[in-house]
Design an enzyme around this catalytic site. Sequence first.
Site, PDB file in Angstrom:
ATOM      1  N   GLN A  77      72.883  73.860  18.582  1.00  0.00           N
ATOM      2  CA  GLN A  77      74.445  72.859  18.982  1.00  0.00           C
ATOM      3  C   GLN A  77      73.256  71.713  19.673  1.00  0.00           C
ATOM      4  O   GLN A  77      74.338  70.459  19.090  1.00  0.00           O
ATOM      5  CB  GLN A  77      75.490  73.493  19.629  1.00  0.00           C
ATOM      6  CG  GLN A  77      76.176  72.668  19.781  1.00  0.00           C
ATOM      7  CD  GLN A  77      77.511  72.354  19.513  1.00  0.00           C
ATOM      8  OE1 GLN A  77      77.659  73.587  18.685  1.00  0.00           O
ATOM      9  NE2 GLN A  77      78.014  71.268  18.247  1.00  0.00           N
TER      10      GLN A  77
ATOM     11  N   CYS B 249      81.771  71.740  21.601  1.00  0.00           N
ATOM     12  CA  CYS B 249      80.817  71.618  20.050  1.00  0.00           C
ATOM     13  C   CYS B 249      81.940  72.552  19.155  1.00  0.00           C
ATOM     14  O   CYS B 249      81.961  73.375  18.123  1.00  0.00           O
ATOM     15  CB  CYS B 249      79.889  72.498  21.104  1.00  0.00           C
ATOM     16  SG  CYS B 249      80.620  74.003  22.008  1.00  0.00           S
TER      17      CYS B 249
ATOM     18  N   ASP C  91      83.086  71.457  26.610  1.00  0.00           N
ATOM     19  CA  ASP C  91      83.397  73.280  26.310  1.00  0.00           C
ATOM     20  C   ASP C  91      83.773  73.468  27.006  1.00  0.00           C
ATOM     21  O   ASP C  91      84.862  73.378  28.151  1.00  0.00           O
ATOM     22  CB  ASP C  91      82.281  73.025  26.409  1.00  0.00           C
ATOM     23  CG  ASP C  91      81.858  74.197  25.288  1.00  0.00           C
ATOM     24  OD1 ASP C  91      82.446  74.755  24.631  1.00  0.00           O
ATOM     25  OD2 ASP C  91      80.725  74.754  25.553  1.00  0.00           O
TER      26      ASP C  91
ATOM     27  N   ARG D 157      72.572  85.688  17.897  1.00  0.00           N
ATOM     28  CA  ARG D 157      73.365  85.559  18.722  1.00  0.00           C
ATOM     29  C   ARG D 157      73.312  86.261  19.424  1.00  0.00           C
ATOM     30  O   ARG D 157      73.817  87.306  19.460  1.00  0.00           O
ATOM     31  CB  ARG D 157      74.455  84.527  18.143  1.00  0.00           C
ATOM     32  CG  ARG D 157      75.838  84.935  19.234  1.00  0.00           C
ATOM     33  CD  ARG D 157      76.937  84.019  18.518  1.00  0.00           C
ATOM     34  NE  ARG D 157      76.637  81.908  18.340  1.00  0.00           N
ATOM     35  CZ  ARG D 157      77.611  81.539  18.067  1.00  0.00           C
ATOM     36  NH1 ARG D 157      78.564  82.234  17.727  1.00  0.00           N
ATOM     37  NH2 ARG D 157      77.388  80.391  18.029  1.00  0.00           N
TER      38      ARG D 157
ATOM     39  N   ARG E 240      75.936  70.514  11.787  1.00  0.00           N
ATOM     40  CA  ARG E 240      75.327  71.679  12.850  1.00  0.00           C
ATOM     41  C   ARG E 240      74.549  72.137  11.686  1.00  0.00           C
ATOM     42  O   ARG E 240      73.944  72.927  11.130  1.00  0.00           O
ATOM     43  CB  ARG E 240      76.199  72.871  12.679  1.00  0.00           C
ATOM     44  CG  ARG E 240      77.027  72.561  14.078  1.00  0.00           C
ATOM     45  CD  ARG E 240      76.157  72.866  14.939  1.00  0.00           C
ATOM     46  NE  ARG E 240      74.976  73.847  15.043  1.00  0.00           N
ATOM     47  CZ  ARG E 240      75.865  75.170  15.707  1.00  0.00           C
ATOM     48  NH1 ARG E 240      76.464  75.790  16.349  1.00  0.00           N
ATOM     49  NH2 ARG E 240      74.839  76.516  15.813  1.00  0.00           N
TER      50      ARG E 240
ATOM     51  N   HIS F 111      72.356  76.958  24.458  1.00  0.00           N
ATOM     52  CA  HIS F 111      72.478  76.858  22.453  1.00  0.00           C
ATOM     53  C   HIS F 111      71.908  75.520  21.811  1.00  0.00           C
ATOM     54  O   HIS F 111      72.673  74.979  21.991  1.00  0.00           O
ATOM     55  CB  HIS F 111      74.570  76.667  22.685  1.00  0.00           C
ATOM     56  CG  HIS F 111      74.800  76.898  21.580  1.00  0.00           C
ATOM     57  ND1 HIS F 111      74.451  77.809  20.031  1.00  0.00           N
ATOM     58  CD2 HIS F 111      76.252  76.554  20.541  1.00  0.00           C
ATOM     59  CE1 HIS F 111      74.861  77.588  19.337  1.00  0.00           C
ATOM     60  NE2 HIS F 111      76.648  77.054  19.171  1.00  0.00           N
TER      61      HIS F 111
HETATM   62  N1   CP Z   1      79.859  75.906  18.282  1.00  0.00           N
HETATM   63  C1   CP Z   1      79.531  76.964  17.655  1.00  0.00           C
HETATM   64  O1   CP Z   1      78.550  77.513  17.918  1.00  0.00           O
HETATM   65  O2   CP Z   1      80.513  77.366  17.257  1.00  0.00           O
HETATM   66  P1   CP Z   1      80.373  79.019  16.448  1.00  0.00           P
HETATM   67  O3   CP Z   1      80.670  79.811  18.042  1.00  0.00           O
HETATM   68  O4   CP Z   1      82.092  79.145  15.014  1.00  0.00           O
HETATM   69  O5   CP Z   1      79.641  79.531  15.781  1.00  0.00           O
HETATM   70  N1  NVA Z   2      80.080  78.096  25.861  1.00  0.00           N
HETATM   71  C1  NVA Z   2      81.410  78.287  24.479  1.00  0.00           C
HETATM   72  C2  NVA Z   2      79.925  77.895  22.622  1.00  0.00           C
HETATM   73  C3  NVA Z   2      80.884  78.671  21.696  1.00  0.00           C
HETATM   74  C4  NVA Z   2      80.372  77.923  20.953  1.00  0.00           C
HETATM   75  C5  NVA Z   2      80.597  79.719  24.502  1.00  0.00           C
HETATM   76  O1  NVA Z   2      79.137  80.025  24.992  1.00  0.00           O
HETATM   77  O2  NVA Z   2      81.741  81.289  24.132  1.00  0.00           O
END
Ligand code: CP
Ligand code: NVA
Length: 302
Positions: A129, A258, A218, A99, A286, A126
């Site tokens: 997701q 999400c 989101d 990540r 997930r 993502h």
């Molecule tokens: N939706 C999602 O990716 O959540 P987290 O940031 O908690 O992993």
């Molecule tokens: N768009 C958000 C998603 C978190 C799971 C971010 O990138 O913070």
Amino acid sequence: MTHRNFLHTYDLTAHELRNVLALSQAPIAALGRPLDGKGAALIFEKPSNRTRHSMEMAVVQLGGHPVYTRGEEVGIDVRESVEDITNVMSGYHALLCARVFDHSVLHRMAAVSSVPVVNMLSDFAHPLQAVADVLTMQQVFGDLAGKTVTFVGDFNNVARSLCEASAMLGMHIRLGCPEGYDAQDTELLGLTELGAASVEQYRDIAIAVSGAHAVHTDTWTSMGQESESEEREAVFAGFEVTNEIMSLADSQAVFMHCLPAHRGQEVSPSVIDGPQSKVYQQAHNRMHAARGVLAFLMGANI
Ligand code: CP
Ligand code: NVA
């Protein structure tokens, strides 16, 4: 040996995405422990609840051992280069999952890795997701071809990957995004090329949501954009998914997010905590989606 990466939803073909969805719902025993005795590096430059837990559990369910590592611990491009980290870790692990703030880091990992690289969220995409999102919609509606999915808000990493997966399954795609935070024409065209039944973008979320089967949103401010949050709150005022907005969707429509969610910003508490909300099923998916993706990357096929 050649291997596949999963940096974007479209790294799979539509046929492979359907296969991953089938793997995600297959009994764990049918997957044959493809990670038996193997490791998976899970590197996080940003916080996580769902992604960390779902990925750790998916690795365990496939017989492997997850090694959670914080970005600052390895010091990506600070303590050592992405390339050195990748070359070293791909000698220990069967999968490298990350990540990252900057999507290009994933491309640099993939360029030198001898094992599959998995995007656990970047500023751009993502895809894990997105697999859980379409899996959830499929559980609710069955075949998604010809159904309408609407995303309201910032055309961000989550929106982009969701639209790609939805397009690959033949859905109608509608976006309700403010100017400057919307999808570019080339991206809209790309969704058509991926197989979307139709692609439309509106400034008025009432039109975007009208008749939709699934309404997604989101956060207005993604991780890494915290300094813009005040400006974004002003831009996105009017982009809250309220009961009134949900009443314009199909009578059987579901609400999806999400998570993490901000009640009273992108969604009203009565919507996310109401009967149309599928957010916890989506969050639990997930883990199933992660297991399906990782099993596919390790060569499982059903
Ligand atoms: N939706 C999602 O990716 O959540 P987290 O940031 O908690 O992993
Ligand atoms: N768009 C958000 C998603 C978190 C799971 C971010 O990138 O913070």
